[in-house]
Design a protein around this motif. Structure first.
Motif, PDB file in Angstrom:
ATOM      1  N   GLU A 187       1.724   5.892  -7.608  1.00 40.43           N
ATOM      2  CA  GLU A 187       2.897   6.579  -7.038  1.00 40.43           C
ATOM      3  C   GLU A 187       2.752   6.978  -5.483  1.00 40.43           C
ATOM      4  O   GLU A 187       3.650   6.861  -4.778  1.00 40.43           O
ATOM      5  N   LYS A 190       2.586   3.915  -2.997  1.00 41.48           N
ATOM      6  CA  LYS A 190       4.015   3.523  -3.007  1.00 41.48           C
ATOM      7  C   LYS A 190       4.986   4.403  -1.927  1.00 41.48           C
ATOM      8  O   LYS A 190       5.533   3.958  -1.243  1.00 41.48           O
ATOM      9  N   ASN A 191       4.942   5.713  -2.406  1.00 40.26           N
ATOM     10  CA  ASN A 191       5.900   6.555  -1.417  1.00 40.26           C
ATOM     11  C   ASN A 191       5.280   6.578   0.153  1.00 40.26           C
ATOM     12  O   ASN A 191       6.425   6.643   0.735  1.00 40.26           O
ATOM     13  N   ILE A 194       6.700   3.305   1.455  1.00 36.67           N
ATOM     14  CA  ILE A 194       8.133   3.411   1.620  1.00 36.67           C
ATOM     15  C   ILE A 194       8.791   4.363   2.803  1.00 36.67           C
ATOM     16  O   ILE A 194       9.559   3.866   3.529  1.00 36.67           O
ATOM     17  N   ASP A 195       7.828   5.113   2.924  1.00 41.11           N
ATOM     18  CA  ASP A 195       8.122   6.039   4.299  1.00 41.11           C
ATOM     19  C   ASP A 195       7.678   5.643   5.441  1.00 41.11           C
ATOM     20  O   ASP A 195       8.241   5.925   6.459  1.00 41.11           O
TER      21      ASP A 195
END
Length: 286
Positions: A187, A190-191, A194-195
């Motif tokens: 997670e 992933k974050n 995405i950022d």
């Protein structure tokens, strides 16, 4: 019936090992014949042993059905070739276990039974340990293994403290990466992705894939076209950040790829970088 057959084969191999390793000349004769037939004179020229010594051991090898002769040339039986491969595997595995006995005795070995059969591939691996002078030595080895490759596959219980530099390197350089990570680590990665991507227009890397690990895999490793790096848990269940085994041998890299495939089948589906960045369709659709 199968167990008895396997036991008889093992005992036969054990006797063959004793017979061969007690005589360097016998091993050298078989080595000469491994790729092609040879006469006694040719074996003499290669090994520098005396004619009489070679002849004596040739006779013993014939009696034991390791070799046969046709018109003054000697050949290996196919069964002998297979036995030599088994003996080579045994010796390499024994060497690896002996050289790393202290490290392995303190470790929890959580390696699938299929992969463990290829343990000889790790012969020659270097054990790199952190010490009072260099506390982050092994951690830095792992970091280096995460950059500068054509492809990377890996399993981690946590991610490297410099994860932002490492992940941005993957994205910016179109690296092919497949990782198996615990859910919470997956997670976090992933974050970050995405950022990060919206801040770097033009990025098209779709080759980073994450597979959440819903199993308690108690080891960590990276395998790439460059090297194989392995870290283990201690018997108390704690991840050992202070010691890693490193090998650049092709055999070790193949071992690492097989190991990854086996754990890959245990876990869920991959999430690709493309799906994270463009959840509603391909980039070209935007």
């Amino acid at each position: 019936m199968t167990n008895r057959f396997e036991e008889e084969n093992f005992l036969e191999l054990q006797e063959d090992i004793k017979f061969l390793i007690n005589s360097e000349i016998r091993l050298k004769i078989l080595g000469c014949l491994y790729n092609s037939s040879a006469s006694i004179k040719q074996i003499e020229a290669i090994t520098n042993y005396s004619y009489s010594s070679i002849l004596d051991n040739i006779n013993k090898l014939e009696q034991k059905k390791f070799i046969y002769s046709i018109e003054d040339k000697f050949y290996l039986y196919n069964k002998t070739r297979l036995k030599l491969n088994s003996i080579l595997y045994f010796n390499k595995s024994a060497t690896f276990l002996r050289e790393n006995s202290d490290f392995l005795n303190q470790s929890l070995i959580d390696i699938n039974s299929e992969a463990i059969k290829d343990l000889s591939a790790l012969e020659g691996s270097r054990l790199i340990e952190s010490n009072n002078i260099d506390l982050f030595k092994s951690t830095e080895i792992f970091q280096r293994s995460l950059m500068g490759f054509k492809f990377l596959k890996g399993i981690f219980p946590y991610f490297h403290p410099r994860h932002d530099d490492i992940i941005s390197y993957w994205i910016d350089n179109d690296c092919t990466v497949e990782l198996i990570l615990p859910d919470e680590v997956s997670e976090a990665v992933k974050n970050f992705i995405i950022d990060y991507v919206p801040k770097s227009p033009g990025i098209k890397n779709r080759f980073v894939k994450l597979k959440p690990n819903d199993h308690n895999i108690q080891l960590a490793f990276t395998v790439s076209d460059k090297c194989f790096v392995l870290a283990l848990y201690t018997k108390s269940g704690q991840f050992n950040q202070n010691a890693v085994l490193v090998s650049t041998n092709p055999e070790a890299i193949t071992f690492g790829l097989k190991l990854f495939e086996e754990y890959e089948e245990l876990c869920g589906d991959y999430v690709s970088l493309e799906n994270l960045i463009y959840p509603n369709g391909r980039e070209d659709d935007y």
